[in-house]
Design a protein around this motif. Structure first.
Motif, PDB file in Angstrom:
ATOM      1  N   ASN A  37       0.956  -1.304   0.126  1.00 40.77           N
ATOM      2  CA  ASN A  37      -0.167   0.016  -0.186  1.00 40.77           C
ATOM      3  C   ASN A  37       0.933   1.342   0.042  1.00 40.77           C
ATOM      4  O   ASN A  37       1.805   1.166   0.700  1.00 40.77           O
ATOM      5  N   GLY A  38       0.390   2.298  -0.593  1.00 43.42           N
ATOM      6  CA  GLY A  38       0.779   3.769  -0.551  1.00 43.42           C
ATOM      7  C   GLY A  38       0.528   4.344   0.913  1.00 43.42           C
ATOM      8  O   GLY A  38      -0.037   3.542   1.878  1.00 43.42           O
ATOM      9  N   HIS A  45       1.134  -0.776   5.558  1.00 46.37           N
ATOM     10  CA  HIS A  45       1.835  -0.768   4.428  1.00 46.37           C
ATOM     11  C   HIS A  45       1.994  -2.168   3.601  1.00 46.37           C
ATOM     12  O   HIS A  45       1.834  -1.988   2.257  1.00 46.37           O
ATOM     13  N   ALA A 102      -7.392   6.153  -5.092  1.00 46.69           N
ATOM     14  CA  ALA A 102      -6.073   5.246  -5.657  1.00 46.69           C
ATOM     15  C   ALA A 102      -6.013   4.661  -6.780  1.00 46.69           C
ATOM     16  O   ALA A 102      -7.205   4.234  -7.237  1.00 46.69           O
ATOM     17  N   TRP A 118      -0.528  -3.574  -5.911  1.00 51.51           N
ATOM     18  CA  TRP A 118       0.161  -2.139  -5.464  1.00 51.51           C
ATOM     19  C   TRP A 118      -0.927  -1.181  -5.390  1.00 51.51           C
ATOM     20  O   TRP A 118      -1.649  -1.064  -6.368  1.00 51.51           O
ATOM     21  N   VAL A 120      -1.522   2.963  -5.393  1.00 47.88           N
ATOM     22  CA  VAL A 120      -0.796   4.186  -5.355  1.00 47.88           C
ATOM     23  C   VAL A 120      -1.956   5.268  -5.231  1.00 47.88           C
ATOM     24  O   VAL A 120      -2.941   5.514  -5.853  1.00 47.88           O
ATOM     25  N   ASP A 121      -1.745   6.169  -3.929  1.00 49.45           N
ATOM     26  CA  ASP A 121      -2.585   7.169  -3.871  1.00 49.45           C
ATOM     27  C   ASP A 121      -2.634   8.598  -4.464  1.00 49.45           C
ATOM     28  O   ASP A 121      -1.219   8.968  -4.518  1.00 49.45           O
ATOM     29  N   ALA A 124      -1.367  11.662  -1.936  1.00 50.07           N
ATOM     30  CA  ALA A 124      -0.691  11.136  -1.040  1.00 50.07           C
ATOM     31  C   ALA A 124      -0.511  12.112   0.217  1.00 50.07           C
ATOM     32  O   ALA A 124      -0.615  11.870   1.499  1.00 50.07           O
TER      33      ALA A 124
END
Length: 143
Positions: A37-38, A45, A102, A118, A120-121, A124
């Protein structure tokens, strides 16, 4: 033109999750799935394997007082991967709003199971600020 079968499988899982049913997620994942995780996941994580992922999901949801919700759309899939856009929301016990968009990238093995994911935010900075103010308390080291 019809969708790739992995597109339909992924969207079916996302539709179930939108309704609060995570069971179909685990039907799609390999037993030894690796999940990374982002910053949107706070201290959660990485998960290794389905049991670790289930614990991570339960603890993450609990840290948001049971208000965590995901609304996802598969935007691409083929034999090797699926790419989905997920809107994640929730509220910390103190009232702070969690609102994240995300991208999830899932890798398919040749047997059709997902062995790696995976996230990706897209915001972030918001996610990092949220978790600094509302630290989660995982029961294990998810880093």
């Amino acid at each position: 033109m019809s969708n790739h079968p992995n597109f339909d499988r992924t969207q079916a899982v996302l539709d179930a999750v939108r309704q609060g049913d995570h069971a179909p997620t685990f039907d799609l994942l390999a037993g030894d799935v690796a999940w990374e995780n982002g910053p949107g996941a706070g201290p959660w994580h990485r998960a290794r394997g389905q049991d670790d992922l289930a614990l991570m999901l339960m603890e993450f949801g609990a840290s948001l007082g049971g208000t965590f919700h995901q609304d996802g759309r598969c935007i691409y899939a083929d034999d090797r991967m699926a790419i989905s856009l997920i809107h994640e929301t929730g509220e910390a016990p103190g009232g702070d709003r969690f609102d994240n968009l995300a991208v999830y990238i899932s890798r398919f093995r040749s047997d059709g199971e997902v062995d790696r994911v995976w996230t990706v935010d897209l915001d972030a900075e918001h996610c990092e600020a949220f978790w600094q103010k509302n630290p989660g308390t995982p029961s294990k080291d998810f880093s």
